[in-house]
Design a protein around this motif. Structure first.
Motif, PDB file in Angstrom:
ATOM      1  N   TRP A 189       0.816  -1.215   0.000  1.00 50.94           N
ATOM      2  CA  TRP A 189       0.000   0.000   0.000  1.00 50.94           C
ATOM      3  C   TRP A 189       0.855   1.273   0.000  1.00 50.94           C
ATOM      4  O   TRP A 189       0.430   2.303  -0.512  1.00 50.94           O
ATOM      5  N   THR A 190       2.065   1.181   0.521  1.00 46.46           N
ATOM      6  CA  THR A 190       2.855   2.396   0.754  1.00 46.46           C
ATOM      7  C   THR A 190       4.109   2.514  -0.104  1.00 46.46           C
ATOM      8  O   THR A 190       4.752   3.568  -0.095  1.00 46.46           O
ATOM      9  N   ASP A 191       4.477   1.474  -0.819  1.00 46.94           N
ATOM     10  CA  ASP A 191       5.659   1.538  -1.689  1.00 46.94           C
ATOM     11  C   ASP A 191       5.234   1.992  -3.083  1.00 46.94           C
ATOM     12  O   ASP A 191       4.416   1.333  -3.728  1.00 46.94           O
ATOM     13  N   PRO A 192       5.773   3.119  -3.591  1.00 47.71           N
ATOM     14  CA  PRO A 192       5.320   3.643  -4.884  1.00 47.71           C
ATOM     15  C   PRO A 192       5.418   2.640  -6.027  1.00 47.71           C
ATOM     16  O   PRO A 192       4.507   2.567  -6.862  1.00 47.71           O
ATOM     17  N   GLU A 218       5.201  -0.590  -5.895  1.00 43.41           N
ATOM     18  CA  GLU A 218       4.165  -1.617  -5.762  1.00 43.41           C
ATOM     19  C   GLU A 218       2.779  -1.046  -6.042  1.00 43.41           C
ATOM     20  O   GLU A 218       1.942  -1.696  -6.681  1.00 43.41           O
ATOM     21  N   VAL A 219       2.510   0.158  -5.559  1.00 41.97           N
ATOM     22  CA  VAL A 219       1.215   0.784  -5.851  1.00 41.97           C
ATOM     23  C   VAL A 219       1.030   0.943  -7.356  1.00 41.97           C
ATOM     24  O   VAL A 219      -0.043   0.662  -7.906  1.00 41.97           O
ATOM     25  N   ARG A 220       2.080   1.372  -8.022  1.00 43.98           N
ATOM     26  CA  ARG A 220       2.013   1.515  -9.480  1.00 43.98           C
ATOM     27  C   ARG A 220       1.698   0.178 -10.144  1.00 43.98           C
ATOM     28  O   ARG A 220       0.926   0.116 -11.102  1.00 43.98           O
ATOM     29  N   ALA A 221       2.259  -0.911  -9.611  1.00 46.29           N
ATOM     30  CA  ALA A 221       2.063  -2.231 -10.210  1.00 46.29           C
ATOM     31  C   ALA A 221       0.647  -2.744  -9.993  1.00 46.29           C
ATOM     32  O   ALA A 221      -0.032  -3.148 -10.941  1.00 46.29           O
ATOM     33  N   TRP A 222       0.143  -2.741  -8.744  1.00 46.29           N
ATOM     34  CA  TRP A 222      -1.159  -3.376  -8.513  1.00 46.29           C
ATOM     35  C   TRP A 222      -2.330  -2.539  -8.981  1.00 46.29           C
ATOM     36  O   TRP A 222      -3.392  -3.073  -9.327  1.00 46.29           O
ATOM     37  N   LEU A 223      -2.162  -1.219  -9.068  1.00 48.08           N
ATOM     38  CA  LEU A 223      -3.225  -0.374  -9.596  1.00 48.08           C
ATOM     39  C   LEU A 223      -3.084  -0.123 -11.102  1.00 48.08           C
ATOM     40  O   LEU A 223      -3.955   0.488 -11.705  1.00 48.08           O
ATOM     41  N   ASN A 224      -1.960  -0.584 -11.676  1.00 44.43           N
ATOM     42  CA  ASN A 224      -1.716  -0.379 -13.107  1.00 44.43           C
ATOM     43  C   ASN A 224      -1.735   1.112 -13.452  1.00 44.43           C
ATOM     44  O   ASN A 224      -2.428   1.561 -14.370  1.00 44.43           O
ATOM     45  N   LEU A 225      -0.955   1.885 -12.707  1.00 40.10           N
ATOM     46  CA  LEU A 225      -0.881   3.334 -12.889  1.00 40.10           C
ATOM     47  C   LEU A 225       0.208   3.690 -13.892  1.00 40.10           C
ATOM     48  O   LEU A 225       1.158   2.939 -14.093  1.00 40.10           O
ATOM     49  N   ILE A 226       0.073   4.886 -14.472  1.00 38.70           N
ATOM     50  CA  ILE A 226       1.149   5.396 -15.331  1.00 38.70           C
ATOM     51  C   ILE A 226       2.035   6.382 -14.582  1.00 38.70           C
ATOM     52  O   ILE A 226       3.152   6.668 -15.012  1.00 38.70           O
ATOM     53  N   LEU A 252      -9.386  -2.720  -3.945  1.00 41.19           N
ATOM     54  CA  LEU A 252      -8.929  -3.683  -2.940  1.00 41.19           C
ATOM     55  C   LEU A 252      -8.801  -5.083  -3.531  1.00 41.19           C
ATOM     56  O   LEU A 252      -7.915  -5.847  -3.135  1.00 41.19           O
ATOM     57  N   GLU A 253      -9.652  -5.423  -4.480  1.00 42.30           N
ATOM     58  CA  GLU A 253      -9.511  -6.709  -5.163  1.00 42.30           C
ATOM     59  C   GLU A 253      -8.229  -6.739  -5.987  1.00 42.30           C
ATOM     60  O   GLU A 253      -7.548  -7.764  -6.062  1.00 42.30           O
ATOM     61  N   ARG A 254      -7.889  -5.626  -6.607  1.00 41.67           N
ATOM     62  CA  ARG A 254      -6.610  -5.549  -7.337  1.00 41.67           C
ATOM     63  C   ARG A 254      -5.431  -5.780  -6.386  1.00 41.67           C
ATOM     64  O   ARG A 254      -4.475  -6.484  -6.726  1.00 41.67           O
ATOM     65  N   LEU A 255      -5.493  -5.164  -5.211  1.00 44.69           N
ATOM     66  CA  LEU A 255      -4.432  -5.342  -4.220  1.00 44.69           C
ATOM     67  C   LEU A 255      -4.343  -6.807  -3.797  1.00 44.69           C
ATOM     68  O   LEU A 255      -3.243  -7.380  -3.721  1.00 44.69           O
ATOM     69  N   ALA A 256      -5.494  -7.433  -3.539  1.00 45.65           N
ATOM     70  CA  ALA A 256      -5.508  -8.837  -3.130  1.00 45.65           C
ATOM     71  C   ALA A 256      -4.956  -9.736  -4.231  1.00 45.65           C
ATOM     72  O   ALA A 256      -4.147 -10.639  -3.971  1.00 45.65           O
ATOM     73  N   ALA A 257      -5.373  -9.507  -5.464  1.00 45.97           N
ATOM     74  CA  ALA A 257      -4.904 -10.342  -6.580  1.00 45.97           C
ATOM     75  C   ALA A 257      -3.392 -10.223  -6.741  1.00 45.97           C
ATOM     76  O   ALA A 257      -2.693 -11.218  -6.972  1.00 45.97           O
ATOM     77  N   TYR A 258      -2.872  -9.013  -6.587  1.00 49.08           N
ATOM     78  CA  TYR A 258      -1.433  -8.777  -6.703  1.00 49.08           C
ATOM     79  C   TYR A 258      -0.669  -9.546  -5.632  1.00 49.08           C
ATOM     80  O   TYR A 258       0.327 -10.233  -5.929  1.00 49.08           O
ATOM     81  N   LEU A 259      -1.137  -9.474  -4.394  1.00 46.33           N
ATOM     82  CA  LEU A 259      -0.421 -10.110  -3.294  1.00 46.33           C
ATOM     83  C   LEU A 259      -0.633 -11.621  -3.255  1.00 46.33           C
ATOM     84  O   LEU A 259       0.193 -12.353  -2.709  1.00 46.33           O
ATOM     85  N   GLU A 260      -1.730 -12.090  -3.825  1.00 43.95           N
ATOM     86  CA  GLU A 260      -2.012 -13.530  -3.850  1.00 43.95           C
ATOM     87  C   GLU A 260      -1.557 -14.183  -5.145  1.00 43.95           C
ATOM     88  O   GLU A 260      -1.819 -15.364  -5.369  1.00 43.95           O
ATOM     89  N   HIS A 261      -0.920 -13.386  -6.014  1.00 40.40           N
ATOM     90  CA  HIS A 261      -0.323 -13.894  -7.255  1.00 40.40           C
ATOM     91  C   HIS A 261      -1.359 -14.608  -8.132  1.00 40.40           C
ATOM     92  O   HIS A 261      -1.170 -15.748  -8.557  1.00 40.40           O
ATOM     93  N   ARG A 262      -2.460 -13.907  -8.384  1.00 39.99           N
ATOM     94  CA  ARG A 262      -3.516 -14.450  -9.238  1.00 39.99           C
ATOM     95  C   ARG A 262      -4.068 -13.326 -10.109  1.00 39.99           C
ATOM     96  O   ARG A 262      -3.850 -12.144  -9.838  1.00 39.99           O
TER      97      ARG A 262
END
Length: 233
Positions: free
Chosen positions: A21-24, A26-34, A130-140
């Motif tokens: 949630w706090t590492d830029p 990682e946030v960029r990765a799980w939210l698919n930000l530019i 939050l589902e994006r965050l869960a999918a990222y951390l659960e590798h799915r």
């Protein structure tokens, strides 16, 4: 004042979830930000920038007001249509037996039309984030609703209100919606005769739609027939 809340259990320990949630990066990765700015201390700015394929990027901005490292954070969250910032509070609760429950609450929406449209969008999309965050951390893969690959309209909604239907914020370039002349500011009142009263109505319809089908979109001033296109990542 309106408020919305959601929560998600994630199969990862609290330290790992907090880091995501706090590492830029990682946030960029799980939210698919530019582009992204993630605040570390109270008073620091947050900025999430999404490119959804339209002509204007979606940008969220906020200021971190309170933080208990590893446990909770609170933001003054900018919402168009509000005279004052709204408040987003996120809690990270360690579960017995492992895992973390993330609880999110968003309060302070006014009764202006723009704020109500924004509320409807946040009420729907915070669950997705939050589902994006869960999918990222659960590798799915990220699960939309019923499917991993919903068909595409190209419509980028602002939100839904009873008196307007779904207001279009933007339209993806070279999309099915652009092809039939749907444009930002259009008000979509119904799809295939089913009224749109909240964002969930649009997504419930999309859950059962299939690529290649033709659907009638009833707008405030006209109707158009739109052919759904296959999902592309």
């Amino acid at each position: 004042m309106r408020e919305t809340s959601t929560e998600r259990e994630i199969k990862a320990d609290r330290e790992r979830v907090w880091a995501a949630w706090t590492d830029p990066k990682e946030v960029r990765a799980w939210l698919n930000l530019i582009d992204v700015e993630v605040p570390a201390e109270p008073g620091d700015a947050l900025r999430w920038q999404f490119n959804r394929g339209g002509r204007v990027d979606l940008v969220f901005t906020a200021v971190l007001r309170e933080v208990v490292p590893g446990e909770s954070c609170a933001y003054d969250w900018d919402v168009p249509g509000n005279d004052e910032a709204t408040r987003v509070t996120v809690e990270f609760v360690e579960l017995d037996g492992g895992g973390t429950k993330v609880r999110l609450r968003h309060t302070g929406f006014s009764e202006s039309l723009r704020s109500r449209l924004e509320f409807d969008a946040y009420d729907h999309h915070w669950w997705h984030y939050l589902e994006r965050l869960a999918a990222y951390l659960e590798h799915r893969p990220f699960q939309f609703h019923k499917t991993l690959t919903p068909p595409k309209t190209g419509i980028i909604p602002l939100g839904v209100a009873a008196e307007t239907g779904m207001v279009v914020a933007d339209v993806a370039i070279n999309s099915a919606a652009e092809y039939v002349g749907i444009k930002p500011g259009d008000e979509i009142r119904a799809i295939d005769g089913v009224p749109l009263k909240e964002m969930e109505d649009f997504h419930r319809w999309l859950d059962d739609a299939e690529a290649g089908q033709t659907s009638t979109f009833t707008l405030k001033d006209r109707s158009v027939d739109l052919v759904l296109r296959p999902f592309t990542s």
